[in-house]
Design an enzyme around this catalytic site. Structure first.
Site, PDB file in Angstrom:
ATOM      1  N   CYS A  17       0.811  -1.224   0.000  1.00 21.56           N
ATOM      2  CA  CYS A  17       0.000   0.000   0.000  1.00 21.56           C
ATOM      3  C   CYS A  17       0.839   1.267   0.000  1.00 21.56           C
ATOM      4  CB  CYS A  17      -0.945   0.014   1.202  1.00 21.56           C
ATOM      5  SG  CYS A  17      -2.164  -1.313   1.179  1.00 21.56           S
TER       6      CYS A  17
ATOM      7  N   GLN B 225      -4.805  -8.823   6.185  1.00 25.58           N
ATOM      8  CA  GLN B 225      -5.032  -7.457   6.632  1.00 25.58           C
ATOM      9  C   GLN B 225      -6.306  -7.353   7.467  1.00 25.58           C
ATOM     10  OE1 GLN B 225      -5.924  -4.701   3.451  1.00 25.58           O
ATOM     11  NE2 GLN B 225      -6.651  -6.339   2.115  1.00 25.58           N
TER      12      GLN B 225
ATOM     13  N   ARG C 208     -19.906   9.054   0.300  1.00 28.71           N
ATOM     14  CA  ARG C 208     -21.334   8.729   0.210  1.00 28.71           C
ATOM     15  C   ARG C 208     -22.158   9.748   0.999  1.00 28.71           C
ATOM     16  NH1 ARG C 208     -18.808   3.559   0.468  1.00 28.71           N
ATOM     17  NH2 ARG C 208     -19.440   2.215  -1.264  1.00 28.71           N
TER      18      ARG C 208
ATOM     19  N   SER D 200     -11.204   0.730   3.833  1.00 28.82           N
ATOM     20  CA  SER D 200     -10.974   1.534   2.634  1.00 28.82           C
ATOM     21  C   SER D 200     -11.692   0.930   1.437  1.00 28.82           C
ATOM     22  CB  SER D 200      -9.474   1.633   2.353  1.00 28.82           C
ATOM     23  OG  SER D 200      -8.897   0.339   2.248  1.00 28.82           O
TER      24      SER D 200
ATOM     25  N   HIS E  23      -8.969   3.833  -1.807  1.00 31.86           N
ATOM     26  CA  HIS E  23      -7.569   3.422  -1.634  1.00 31.86           C
ATOM     27  C   HIS E  23      -7.095   2.672  -2.875  1.00 31.86           C
ATOM     28  CE1 HIS E  23      -3.904   1.868  -0.140  1.00 31.86           C
ATOM     29  NE2 HIS E  23      -4.346   0.907   0.644  1.00 31.86           N
TER      30      HIS E  23
ATOM     31  N   CYS F 233       0.076   2.206   6.706  1.00 25.07           N
ATOM     32  CA  CYS F 233       0.394   0.800   6.963  1.00 25.07           C
ATOM     33  C   CYS F 233       0.558   0.075   5.636  1.00 25.07           C
ATOM     34  CB  CYS F 233      -0.696   0.146   7.814  1.00 25.07           C
ATOM     35  SG  CYS F 233      -2.361   0.252   7.130  1.00 25.07           S
TER      36      CYS F 233
ATOM     37  N   GLY G  21       1.690  -3.959   3.660  1.00 20.71           N
ATOM     38  CA  GLY G  21       1.849  -5.396   3.781  1.00 20.71           C
ATOM     39  C   GLY G  21       3.212  -5.764   4.338  1.00 20.71           C
TER      40      GLY G  21
END
Length: 383
Positions: free
Chosen positions: A89, A157, A212, A238, A339, A369, A371
């Site tokens: 990420c 995750q 939204r 995300s 994301h 954060c 992986g």
């Protein structure tokens, strides 16, 4: 003294998976921001020495060194090379770090950093399926060293986000309130035009598609957990998204030679890691390390962008750092905005820079954060 400056930064809108950007080839998404960056800075693209792009799941149309493909798809000079980075990420935040490190080392003067991801084209499940077709259901299976150290514990995750919620005693209600606020902040930013200057519209899409207007705490409370018996739901996570972003990083010499006006100075860059099973907790020690190295206090940071992979990640970070929540993701985060994995780091940096300028803040900090239990931290200083 060597310095690395951010001359400019630009991004596409963040599109929902299956939304307005879903039919655009990833190379063309990346090409769009590269063209916009060259136009905005007025720099001669022939002077660019490298293009460093983040991208995760480099299969299908994202394979073949997408950084190089994006540059060529933009019609830019063939002699300029490109390299694709995967730090999960944090891939495009790491791309910014590599670009800055090249400039700081004196081995380059003008480098483009950024990232691209089309999760409509290459969803996470597709990348996993590609591995399964080769006979690999689990990337860790078969490693004797991994098994000796971590056994057969689940590496996920979702499991990591649940562990964080449990360890830091973060309730589902806490996370729902945080997530609802993320949507409200993002919608306010859109309505007030805060993102307008950082976005290069594409294919008729002019603004982020994720937030939204019809969400509510009641709707969030009605959703089923992602993990049976867990606290996390889709509303606290995300969104899968499509986007690209790019920044121009320059040395003082390049600034002078090309008549550029930098917008920020890279004050600090580092990466740290933590438990790979909990996976998402590394922004906490990484931030502590960055503050210690710079001599800054969290109160010195005017704006923080921490990726909202899950609400629990940000809430645990807030508990540990004591940061002012009003300064953290002030215009919403990935729960609302989305994301697009490999592009998120550069998107966050672009938004961080613009928010510092809007508010007049001096220092901005970005972390996320990643992986493997990793986290990058970048501190920039507005000029």
């Amino acid at each position: 003294m060597r310095e690395a400056y951010i001359v400019d930064a630009v991004r596409t809108p963040v599109g929902r998976r299956g939304g307005g950007l879903s039919a655009i080839h990833p190379a063309d998404l990346g090409a769009h921001v590269l063209s916009a960056l060259m136009e905005r800075t007025g720099v001669n693209p022939a002077a660019v020495e490298d293009v460093v792009f983040g991208c995760v799941d480099t299969v299908g149309p994202q394979a073949g060194d997408i950084a190089r493909t994006c540059w060529l798809a933009a019609g830019l000079p063939e002699h300029v090379p490109g390299v694709t980075v995967d730090r999960q990420c944090g891939s495009s935040q790491q791309a910014v770090h590599f670009a800055a490190q090249a400039v700081l080392s004196g081995t380059a003067d003008l480098v483009v950093a950024g990232g691209v991801q089309s999760m409509s084209t290459v969803p996470i499940s597709y990348a996993m399926l590609a591995g399964r077709e080769l006979g690999f259901d689990n990337p860790f299976a078969g490693s004797k060293g991994w098994a000796q150290r971590y056994g057969t514990r689940e590496v996920s995750q979702f499991a990591g986000a649940e562990q964080i919620a449990a360890k830091w005693e973060i309730s589902r209600q806490d996370m729902e309130e945080y997530s609802f606020e993320s949507h409200q902040r993002a919608l306010r930013a859109i309505d007030e035009g805060r993102f307008a200057g950082e976005i290069a519209p594409i294919e008729g899409v002019t603004t982020d598609e994720g937030p939204r207007r019809d969400t509510s705490l009641e709707k969030m409370a009605s959703l089923r957990p992602l993990v049976e018996g867990g606290r996390l739901t889709a509303a606290l996570s995300s969104q899968l998204s499509d986007a690209a972003a790019a920044l121009l990083v320059a040395s003082p010499r390049a600034v002078q030679e090309h008549g550029l006006t930098p917008r920020a100075r890279i004050h600090h860059l580092s990466a740290r890691a933590d438990d790979p099973i909990m996976m998402l907790s590394a922004p906490i020690p990484a931030t502590a390390h960055a503050l210690a190295r710079t001599g800054l206090d969290i109160s010195d940071i005017a704006v923080v962008e921490i990726n909202e992979a899950f609400a629990s990640v940000v809430l645990a970070w807030l508990k540990e750092t004591g940061a002012d929540p009003a300064r953290v993701n002030p215009n919403g985060g990935a729960i609302a905005l989305g994301h697009p994995l490999g592009a998120t780091g550069a998107r966050l940096m672009t938004s961080l820079l613009c928010e510092l300028e809007r508010t007049g803040g001096r220092y901005g900090l970005q972390t996320m954060c990643e992986g493997g239990g990793q986290a990058n931290v970048t501190v920039i200083e507005r000029l």
